[in-house]
Design a protein around this motif. Structure first.
Motif, mmCIF file in Angstrom:
data_model
loop_
_atom_site.group_PDB
_atom_site.id
_atom_site.type_symbol
_atom_site.label_atom_id
_atom_site.label_comp_id
_atom_site.label_asym_id
_atom_site.label_seq_id
_atom_site.Cartn_x
_atom_site.Cartn_y
_atom_site.Cartn_z
ATOM 1 N N UNK A 1 0.524 52.733 54.420
ATOM 2 C CA UNK A 1 1.305 51.512 54.608
ATOM 3 C C UNK A 1 0.340 50.339 54.499
ATOM 4 N N UNK A 2 0.738 49.294 53.778
ATOM 5 C CA UNK A 2 -0.250 48.300 53.385
ATOM 6 C C UNK A 2 -0.097 46.925 54.027
ATOM 7 N N UNK A 3 0.991 46.634 54.705
ATOM 8 C CA UNK A 3 1.171 45.293 55.238
ATOM 9 C C UNK A 3 0.802 45.235 56.709
ATOM 10 N N UNK A 4 0.325 44.097 57.148
ATOM 11 C CA UNK A 4 -0.169 43.931 58.519
ATOM 12 C C UNK A 4 0.931 43.399 59.424
ATOM 13 N N UNK A 5 1.228 44.121 60.477
ATOM 14 C CA UNK A 5 2.207 43.651 61.447
ATOM 15 C C UNK A 5 1.997 44.401 62.751
ATOM 16 N N UNK A 6 2.539 43.843 63.830
ATOM 17 C CA UNK A 6 2.375 44.457 65.135
ATOM 18 C C UNK A 6 2.116 43.416 66.196
ATOM 19 N N UNK A 7 1.954 43.873 67.431
ATOM 20 C CA UNK A 7 1.733 42.984 68.552
ATOM 21 C C UNK A 7 0.330 43.161 69.106
ATOM 22 N N UNK A 8 -0.437 42.070 69.246
ATOM 23 C CA UNK A 8 -1.786 42.173 69.815
ATOM 24 C C UNK A 8 -1.751 42.908 71.144
ATOM 25 N N UNK A 9 -2.727 43.793 71.369
ATOM 26 C CA UNK A 9 -2.759 44.585 72.589
ATOM 27 C C UNK A 9 -2.237 45.985 72.373
ATOM 28 N N UNK A 10 -1.417 46.187 71.343
ATOM 29 C CA UNK A 10 -0.907 47.512 71.021
ATOM 30 C C UNK A 10 -1.271 47.919 69.601
ATOM 31 N N UNK A 11 -2.061 47.090 68.922
ATOM 32 C CA UNK A 11 -2.451 47.378 67.550
ATOM 33 C C UNK A 11 -3.560 48.427 67.516
ATOM 34 N N UNK A 12 -3.418 49.392 66.621
ATOM 35 C CA UNK A 12 -4.454 50.398 66.417
ATOM 36 C C UNK A 12 -5.716 49.728 65.888
ATOM 37 N N UNK A 13 -6.892 50.284 66.197
ATOM 38 C CA UNK A 13 -8.144 49.632 65.784
ATOM 39 C C UNK A 13 -8.278 49.470 64.277
ATOM 40 N N UNK A 14 -7.723 50.402 63.487
ATOM 41 C CA UNK A 14 -7.838 50.252 62.037
ATOM 42 C C UNK A 14 -7.128 49.004 61.547
ATOM 43 N N UNK A 15 -6.040 48.619 62.228
ATOM 44 C CA UNK A 15 -5.355 47.378 61.865
ATOM 45 C C UNK A 15 -6.216 46.169 62.194
ATOM 46 N N UNK A 16 -6.861 46.215 63.352
ATOM 47 C CA UNK A 16 -7.717 45.102 63.763
ATOM 48 C C UNK A 16 -8.918 44.967 62.832
ATOM 49 N N UNK A 17 -9.526 46.097 62.465
ATOM 50 C CA UNK A 17 -10.680 46.070 61.575
ATOM 51 C C UNK A 17 -10.294 45.535 60.202
ATOM 52 N N UNK A 18 -9.185 46.040 59.672
ATOM 53 C CA UNK A 18 -8.782 45.655 58.319
ATOM 54 C C UNK A 18 -8.400 44.187 58.218
ATOM 55 N N UNK A 19 -8.105 43.564 59.359
ATOM 56 C CA UNK A 19 -7.714 42.162 59.345
ATOM 57 C C UNK A 19 -8.755 41.258 59.998
#
Length: 337
Positions: A211-229
């Protein structure tokens, strides 16, 4: 005009708007040849706002009938600030799919959708008990958290096997975006929760899990999402701009940890944990008398690398979940929800 699937088109409600109410007209099957097709009419009055966010508002509405009942209606504005058009087709598809009787045990039920020129409206099951976040100000008993966890895993298993990732799983509606996520149908000591709001669920197309788009709520985001952004630094997780359904497993780990301890697991040390210079905060759970199996379960959900996290079905087989599985004698009451 958006191109909708048959499933979405069939769930559209014939609607008329007035200043006082919203009216739906539909036809049902009668019991005699002369009543083969029976006209039904419902009028719903808007009572109050249940919450709002950047995409719209959720309203409480009451049916104006002898036997009044309530529903929640999510209003999604078609045009957002900056003249950005919202794509709501995937949400309609997901909520129509998971409102089927096969899945309604686990998901907020939709009664259909309708629209006007400005907004799309999704009529949904109303939960007077509110969201799970309302009950997490202090730790819950471990056995109750097991109930809640197993039910969320059931929902994730259904979503993932049908090609959907939720991507914003969290216990509350009172966060930066308007997403109803985990709603409470029955509270302590016999919990029944349902997963809702598919505003940023994403269907994996052509059998792909990336899955390629970034979405979610800070505090519950997986680390890979945080790193990629660019919000977290980790060489191990710099492998492109794709992620998988494992993001939901991490989010569940966050929810379970908070339910068991009343605290967030990584207030300051997430980066160190991901880089391997700080251990998983097991001591926070042990100080709340959480069992070894419970600690091991949560730690597995929050493995730094996505590939090391269990899938939802595998997590259901963990020893911490044993008493909730259908084969367990102790699960008979649970499966009579």
């Amino acid at each position: 005009m958006l191109a909708f699937s048959d499933l979405v088109r069939d769930s559209r409600l014939k609607t008329r708007f007035s200043s006082k109410y919203t009216q739906h007209v539909y036809y049902v099957s009668g019991e005699t040849p002369r009543q083969r097709k029976v006209r039904r009419e419902e009028r719903w009055e808007r009572r109050e706002s249940l919450g709002s966010g950047s995409f719209g508002t959720v309203w409480l509405e009451k049916l104006t009938a002898e036997h009044a009942r309530y529903r929640a209606v999510k209003e999604i504005r078609k045009i957002q600030r900056g003249s950005n058009t919202i794509s709501y087709g995937r949400e309609l598809e997901a909520i129509a799919k998971f409102s089927h009787e096969k899945y309604e045990l686990c998901f907020v039920k939709s009664y259909g959708w309708y629209e006007n020129d400005a907004s799309v409206f999704i009529a949904m099951e109303y939960f007077p008990n509110g969201d799970l976040q309302s009950y997490l100000s202090s730790p819950l008993p471990e056995k109750e958290v097991q109930q809640i966890t197993f039910q969320i895993l059931e929902a994730l298993s259904f979503m993932h096997e049908n090609g959907f990732a939720h991507r914003d799983l969290k216990p509350s509606v009172r966060l930066p975006w308007l997403f109803l996520n985990i709603l409470v149908k029955s509270k302590s000591p016999d919990w029944w929760v349902k997963v809702g709001d598919f505003g940023i669920s994403k269907r994996a197309e052509d059998g792909l899990t990336a899955l390629r788009t970034f979405s979610g709520t800070p505090g519950f985001l997986a680390p890979e999402l945080l790193v990629q952004n660019g919000l977290l630094d980790s060489n191990e997780l710099k492998f492109g701009n794709e992620y998988t359904t494992a993001v939901d497993i991490w989010a569940l780990g966050e929810i379970v940890f908070r339910a068991l301890t009343g605290q967030a697991p990584f207030a300051r040390s997430l980066g160190a944990y991901i880089r391997g210079t700080s251990p998983f905060p097991v001591e926070m759970m042990l100080s709340n008398d959480i069992s070894g199996e419970g600690c091991d379960f949560v730690k597995s959900l929050m493995a730094p690398l996505p590939k090391d996290r269990p899938t939802a079905p595998i997590a259901e087989e963990h020893t911490w979940m044993e008493s909730l599985r259908p084969s367990s004698p102790r699960s008979s009451v649970e499966f009579e929800r």
